[in-house]
Design a protein around this motif. Structure first.
Motif, PDB file in Angstrom:
ATOM      1  N   ILE A 270       0.858  -1.189   0.000  1.00  0.00           N
ATOM      2  CA  ILE A 270       0.000   0.000   0.000  1.00  0.00           C
ATOM      3  C   ILE A 270       0.899   1.246   0.000  1.00  0.00           C
ATOM      4  O   ILE A 270       0.650   2.213  -0.718  1.00  0.00           O
ATOM      5  CB  ILE A 270      -0.887   0.019   1.281  1.00  0.00           C
ATOM      6  CG1 ILE A 270      -1.734  -1.244   1.380  1.00  0.00           C
ATOM      7  CG2 ILE A 270      -1.717   1.279   1.370  1.00  0.00           C
ATOM      8  CD1 ILE A 270      -2.864  -1.350   0.419  1.00  0.00           C
ATOM      9  N   HIS A 271       1.947   1.171   0.786  1.00  0.00           N
ATOM     10  CA  HIS A 271       2.878   2.282   0.952  1.00  0.00           C
ATOM     11  C   HIS A 271       3.514   2.684  -0.387  1.00  0.00           C
ATOM     12  O   HIS A 271       3.715   3.861  -0.662  1.00  0.00           O
ATOM     13  CB  HIS A 271       3.946   1.808   1.942  1.00  0.00           C
ATOM     14  CG  HIS A 271       4.949   2.815   2.361  1.00  0.00           C
ATOM     15  ND1 HIS A 271       4.632   3.959   3.045  1.00  0.00           N
ATOM     16  CD2 HIS A 271       6.296   2.830   2.217  1.00  0.00           C
ATOM     17  CE1 HIS A 271       5.742   4.633   3.307  1.00  0.00           C
ATOM     18  NE2 HIS A 271       6.753   3.975   2.804  1.00  0.00           N
TER      19      HIS A 271
ATOM     20  N   CYS B  28       0.822   4.570  -2.329  1.00  0.00           N
ATOM     21  CA  CYS B  28      -0.023   5.511  -1.582  1.00  0.00           C
ATOM     22  C   CYS B  28       0.186   6.944  -2.071  1.00  0.00           C
ATOM     23  O   CYS B  28       1.310   7.383  -2.272  1.00  0.00           O
ATOM     24  CB  CYS B  28       0.324   5.418  -0.097  1.00  0.00           C
ATOM     25  SG  CYS B  28      -0.636   6.568   0.895  1.00  0.00           S
TER      26      CYS B  28
ATOM     27  N   ARG C 272      -0.145   9.485  -0.352  1.00  0.00           N
ATOM     28  CA  ARG C 272       0.477  10.304   0.710  1.00  0.00           C
ATOM     29  C   ARG C 272       1.976  10.042   0.811  1.00  0.00           C
ATOM     30  O   ARG C 272       2.642  10.563   1.699  1.00  0.00           O
ATOM     31  CB  ARG C 272      -0.169  10.016   2.069  1.00  0.00           C
ATOM     32  CG  ARG C 272      -1.623  10.413   2.148  1.00  0.00           C
ATOM     33  CD  ARG C 272      -2.120  10.384   3.582  1.00  0.00           C
ATOM     34  NE  ARG C 272      -3.566  10.477   3.627  1.00  0.00           N
ATOM     35  CZ  ARG C 272      -4.250  11.192   4.524  1.00  0.00           C
ATOM     36  NH1 ARG C 272      -3.621  11.827   5.471  1.00  0.00           N
ATOM     37  NH2 ARG C 272      -5.557  11.229   4.484  1.00  0.00           N
ATOM     38  N   ARG C 273       2.477   9.196  -0.060  1.00  0.00           N
ATOM     39  CA  ARG C 273       3.876   8.780   0.043  1.00  0.00           C
ATOM     40  C   ARG C 273       4.843   9.972  -0.010  1.00  0.00           C
ATOM     41  O   ARG C 273       5.875   9.980   0.645  1.00  0.00           O
ATOM     42  CB  ARG C 273       4.176   7.773  -1.071  1.00  0.00           C
ATOM     43  CG  ARG C 273       5.604   7.282  -1.159  1.00  0.00           C
ATOM     44  CD  ARG C 273       6.023   6.534   0.102  1.00  0.00           C
ATOM     45  NE  ARG C 273       7.416   6.167   0.005  1.00  0.00           N
ATOM     46  CZ  ARG C 273       7.845   4.967  -0.378  1.00  0.00           C
ATOM     47  NH1 ARG C 273       6.991   4.012  -0.650  1.00  0.00           N
ATOM     48  NH2 ARG C 273       9.126   4.711  -0.461  1.00  0.00           N
TER      49      ARG C 273
ATOM     50  N   TYR D  70       5.467  11.213   3.306  1.00  0.00           N
ATOM     51  CA  TYR D  70       6.367  10.314   4.059  1.00  0.00           C
ATOM     52  C   TYR D  70       7.810  10.637   3.671  1.00  0.00           C
ATOM     53  O   TYR D  70       8.679  10.792   4.518  1.00  0.00           O
ATOM     54  CB  TYR D  70       6.033   8.854   3.724  1.00  0.00           C
ATOM     55  CG  TYR D  70       6.965   7.840   4.345  1.00  0.00           C
ATOM     56  CD1 TYR D  70       6.681   7.259   5.581  1.00  0.00           C
ATOM     57  CD2 TYR D  70       8.146   7.456   3.701  1.00  0.00           C
ATOM     58  CE1 TYR D  70       7.530   6.330   6.150  1.00  0.00           C
ATOM     59  CE2 TYR D  70       9.001   6.528   4.260  1.00  0.00           C
ATOM     60  CZ  TYR D  70       8.687   5.963   5.489  1.00  0.00           C
ATOM     61  OH  TYR D  70       9.552   5.045   6.046  1.00  0.00           O
TER      62      TYR D  70
ATOM     63  N   CYS E 238       1.280  12.168   5.841  1.00  0.00           N
ATOM     64  CA  CYS E 238       1.405  10.714   6.031  1.00  0.00           C
ATOM     65  C   CYS E 238       0.922  10.266   7.420  1.00  0.00           C
ATOM     66  O   CYS E 238       1.140  10.950   8.423  1.00  0.00           O
ATOM     67  CB  CYS E 238       2.860  10.338   5.831  1.00  0.00           C
ATOM     68  SG  CYS E 238       3.215   8.655   6.253  1.00  0.00           S
ATOM     69  N   LEU E 239       0.306   9.096   7.470  1.00  0.00           N
ATOM     70  CA  LEU E 239      -0.301   8.608   8.719  1.00  0.00           C
ATOM     71  C   LEU E 239       0.576   7.574   9.437  1.00  0.00           C
ATOM     72  O   LEU E 239       0.115   6.884  10.344  1.00  0.00           O
ATOM     73  CB  LEU E 239      -1.675   7.999   8.402  1.00  0.00           C
ATOM     74  CG  LEU E 239      -2.669   8.965   7.730  1.00  0.00           C
ATOM     75  CD1 LEU E 239      -3.858   8.227   7.173  1.00  0.00           C
ATOM     76  CD2 LEU E 239      -3.120  10.028   8.735  1.00  0.00           C
ATOM     77  N   TYR E 240       1.827   7.503   9.033  1.00  0.00           N
ATOM     78  CA  TYR E 240       2.748   6.501   9.598  1.00  0.00           C
ATOM     79  C   TYR E 240       2.792   6.548  11.125  1.00  0.00           C
ATOM     80  O   TYR E 240       2.700   5.525  11.800  1.00  0.00           O
ATOM     81  CB  TYR E 240       4.144   6.750   9.024  1.00  0.00           C
ATOM     82  CG  TYR E 240       5.188   5.761   9.444  1.00  0.00           C
ATOM     83  CD1 TYR E 240       5.347   4.563   8.766  1.00  0.00           C
ATOM     84  CD2 TYR E 240       6.044   6.026  10.523  1.00  0.00           C
ATOM     85  CE1 TYR E 240       6.312   3.654   9.142  1.00  0.00           C
ATOM     86  CE2 TYR E 240       7.009   5.121  10.908  1.00  0.00           C
ATOM     87  CZ  TYR E 240       7.142   3.940  10.216  1.00  0.00           C
ATOM     88  OH  TYR E 240       8.097   3.038  10.599  1.00  0.00           O
TER      89      TYR E 240
ATOM     90  N   CYS F 201      -0.231   3.683  10.640  1.00  0.00           N
ATOM     91  CA  CYS F 201      -0.517   3.137   9.299  1.00  0.00           C
ATOM     92  C   CYS F 201       0.371   1.922   9.002  1.00  0.00           C
ATOM     93  O   CYS F 201       1.588   1.959   9.161  1.00  0.00           O
ATOM     94  CB  CYS F 201      -0.287   4.204   8.245  1.00  0.00           C
ATOM     95  SG  CYS F 201      -0.644   3.598   6.595  1.00  0.00           S
TER      96      CYS F 201
ATOM     97  N   GLY G  22       0.598   0.573   6.062  1.00  0.00           N
ATOM     98  CA  GLY G  22       0.856   0.549   4.617  1.00  0.00           C
ATOM     99  C   GLY G  22       2.199  -0.058   4.230  1.00  0.00           C
ATOM    100  O   GLY G  22       2.265  -0.834   3.278  1.00  0.00           O
ATOM    101  N   PRO G  23       3.283   0.237   4.963  1.00  0.00           N
ATOM    102  CA  PRO G  23       4.583  -0.302   4.545  1.00  0.00           C
ATOM    103  C   PRO G  23       4.667  -1.826   4.587  1.00  0.00           C
ATOM    104  O   PRO G  23       5.489  -2.413   3.893  1.00  0.00           O
ATOM    105  CB  PRO G  23       5.553   0.327   5.555  1.00  0.00           C
ATOM    106  CG  PRO G  23       4.877   1.583   6.008  1.00  0.00           C
ATOM    107  CD  PRO G  23       3.422   1.247   6.028  1.00  0.00           C
TER     108      PRO G  23
ATOM    109  N   ILE H 264      -7.042   5.174   3.642  1.00  0.00           N
ATOM    110  CA  ILE H 264      -6.071   6.256   3.866  1.00  0.00           C
ATOM    111  C   ILE H 264      -6.600   7.570   3.291  1.00  0.00           C
ATOM    112  O   ILE H 264      -6.368   8.645   3.842  1.00  0.00           O
ATOM    113  CB  ILE H 264      -4.700   5.862   3.273  1.00  0.00           C
ATOM    114  CG1 ILE H 264      -4.114   4.717   4.097  1.00  0.00           C
ATOM    115  CG2 ILE H 264      -3.738   7.042   3.228  1.00  0.00           C
ATOM    116  CD1 ILE H 264      -2.862   4.091   3.531  1.00  0.00           C
TER     117      ILE H 264
END
Ligand code: SF4
Lengths: 222, 365
Positions: free
Chosen positions: B238-239, B242, B244-245, B248, B267-269, B273, B275-276, B295
């Motif tokens: 996903i990451h 994404c 939003r990458r 990030y 980013c929601l990390y 998140c 995603g990664p 996301i």
């Protein structure tokens, strides 16, 4: 349990426990040993001796001008990769999240660097680490001075760096597998840390300061 | 000619069924183009895909729901409008699905046995939900049979098994610690049939359709990743896809769900998140007919298509976090370090004292 769960679960807990135990053991041992008693009259007072200690800490951290031609490059490389390591470890986002969690703080003020900057620094640091190894192997004196400890400490630092770079750039496999290897190599580094030369991180400045302080008390030029 | 051959040749082709239902060629081609791009096929393959799909005979599908919440079936059947995905899903014709069936009880079971017998060795078995094995399988029974036995029997006559959702694929929520029912995924029980895992809680309907289309048009199992999922849908994280990458990469993170970062779409990390470490097509195929994915709605990915996603700590703890709930162990190590250090120093000073005493004695003698 997946390899990532193992790496960041029981193995990380074990490695941290060994690290904390080993580092404190070594520091406490040295602190309890105390100083040798000097029977002669001190040439300098406490304040002057402390200033001497600080001066030596600074002067020994810089190449001596007489040898700068011979040692300057080596020291520059050494500083280069140490600074790179510090910046990546303290300001790379995943690392900041890790530290915050480890210390149990929310610390909204803790800044992170843009990924691009960390990526460039990581590649530079890996390159410098490689140069350091080549220098160690090719330099006749350094080679004779080096032992397993030097090579293993280099190897494990290098492995942590390379697996980190691979995880970020998506090289060599799936992110979570490479991330697991990155954490596993970090765990090995933690376990090795107190028992090898990596311990210099804790000793290097205090020992320079103590030497400077003692010399200063005896009236020796620093 | 066997009974199943007879049965298959008597089935209409998918093209015939779609014509009957008034699906225009244009709409069908649009669907095939979308499927081709979803499956990363080159554009010129679209017409071949369309031709193969039209000519494919509709397969018999047995849909067995076990230990599940019906969310996967909801996802597959509740589209906003009658999309071609669910039309196709209709088209392939469920010969058995006790949730959707009007019939119930003995009549439904009889229909299942009949369909299985008629298409023995040919039907696609879709499994939804994990299978409880604890206490001899008594935690899940239907029509007087345990789910384990039902699965074994149904799998015997299947050409391939499609596991819909994370529960059938990896055990999912019933499998989560402490797994009181002894739930397992299909792959732990069935070892002699091709198994395709379409994980997700629930899976994306288009991914499900894409997998079926692949099976129908090529007659084979697609390329699978290490978890048995079609690589074409689960090959990227996903990451990696994404939107939003870039935040990030720029180091811009939302720190809470209502701060400026969250409002700016950062980013929601740091908000957990996953995603990664999650592989799925959410960021590209999206949900609700391509409207958005979690996301995009401001919530981090929870990693629902990954094995053991339920046991990975809180959903709001970052991937590199959630490690230290118990710091007592570290405190204990520190205390042990102090004790060990003091003991070592004491032993060293004793040795030193002894040495100097011996040296003194030697000197005086
Ligand atoms: S929101 Fe999640 S998936 Fe998107 S860039 Fe951030 S960490 Fe990656």
């Amino acid at each position: 349990m997946t390899i990532l769960e193992f790496a960041r679960g029981p193995m990380l807990h074990f490695a941290l426990a060994v690290f904390v135990l080993g580092v404190i053991w070594r520091i406490v041992t040295i602190l309890f040993l105390g100083f040798k008693r000097y029977h002669s009259e001190p040439r300098n007072g406490l304040v002057k001796s402390l200033i001497g200690g600080m001066t030596v800490t600074g002067s020994r951290s810089w190449p001596h001008k007489e040898f700068i031609g011979r040692t300057g490059a080596g020291e520059a490389i050494g500083y280069g990769y140490h600074i790179g390591l510090f910046i990546i470890v303290l300001l790379g986002t995943p690392h900041v999240v890790f530290w915050k969690n480890l210390f149990g703080v929310s610390a909204g003020w803790w800044p992170t660097l843009p990924g691009g900057v960390v990526h460039v620094l990581s590649i530079l640091t890996v390159t410098l680490l490689l140069i350091v190894l080549i220098r160690r192997i090719s330099h006749p004196v350094l080679r004779r001075l080096s032992n397993f400890d030097d090579y293993f400490s280099w190897f494990i630092t290098f492995t942590v760096m390379v697996t980190g770079v691979m995880a970020v750039f998506g090289l060599g496999g799936r992110y979570e597998t490479i991330l697991a290897w990155h954490i596993i190599s970090f765990n090995v580094l933690l376990i090795w840390f107190p028992f090898g030369k990596l311990m210099h991180a804790f000793f290097i400045f205090p020992t320079r300061a103590v030497v400077g302080y003692l010399q200063s008390r005896k009236g020796a030029a620093t | 000619m066997t009974q199943s051959d007879n049965n298959r040749s008597s089935q209409p082709t998918i093209g015939q069924v779609l014509d009957e239902r008034g699906v225009s060629r244009r709409r069908f081609m649009k669907f095939c183009t979308a499927m081709a791009s979803l499956m990363a096929m080159p554009p010129m393959m679209t017409s071949a895909l369309a031709q193969n799909l039209r000519q494919a005979r509709r397969p018999s599908v047995i849909y067995m729901p076990f230990q599940e919440c019906t969310g996967c079936l909801e996802s597959l059947t509740r589209s906003f409008s009658p999309s071609i995905e669910n039309l196709l899903f209709d088209t392939i014709s469920l010969d058995y699905n006790h949730t959707l069936f009007a019939a119930a009880g003995t009549a439904a079971e009889a229909a299942r046995h009949e369909a299985m017998e008629a298409n023995w060795g040919e039907y696609i078995l879709i499994v939804d939900g994990s299978i409880p094995q604890g206490a001899g399988g008594v935690y899940g029974t239907s029509a007087g049979e345990s789910f384990v036995d039902q699965l074994r029997h149904a799998a015997d006559g299947a050409a391939a098994i499609l596991c819909v959702g994370t529960c059938a694929s990896f055990g999912g929520i019933p499998y989560a610690n402490p797994n009181p029912t002894g739930a397992v995924p299909v792959s732990e029980i069935i070892h002699d049939r091709p198994i395709i895992n379409v994980s997700g809680c629930p899976p994306i309907p288009a991914v499900m359709t894409g997998t079926i289309v692949h099976y129908l048009t090529t007659g084979g199992v697609p390329d699978l990743d290490k978890y048995g999922r079609p690589s074409v849908f689960y090959g990227q994280s996903i990451h990696d896809r994404c939107y939003r990458r870039r935040f990030y990469d720029e180091g811009k993170f939302a720190k809470s769900f209502d701060d400026e970062g969250a409002r700016n779409g950062w980013c929601l990390y740091e908000l957990g998140c996953r995603g990664p470490t999650t592989y799925n097509a959410c960021a590209t195929v999206k949900w609700n007919e391509g409207t958005s994915f979690p996301i995009e709605s401001g919530h981090g990915c929870i990693g629902c298509s990954e094995p053991n996603f339920w046991d990975q700590g809180g959903f709001y703890e970052p991937v590199t976090s959630k490690l230290f709930e118990d710091r007592g162990q570290i405190g204990g190590a520190a205390a042990a370090g102090v004790a060990l250090g003091a003991a070592s120093a004491y032993a060293a000073s004793r040795r030193k004292k002894k040495r100097s005493e011996t040296a003194g004695e030697e000197e005086s003698s």
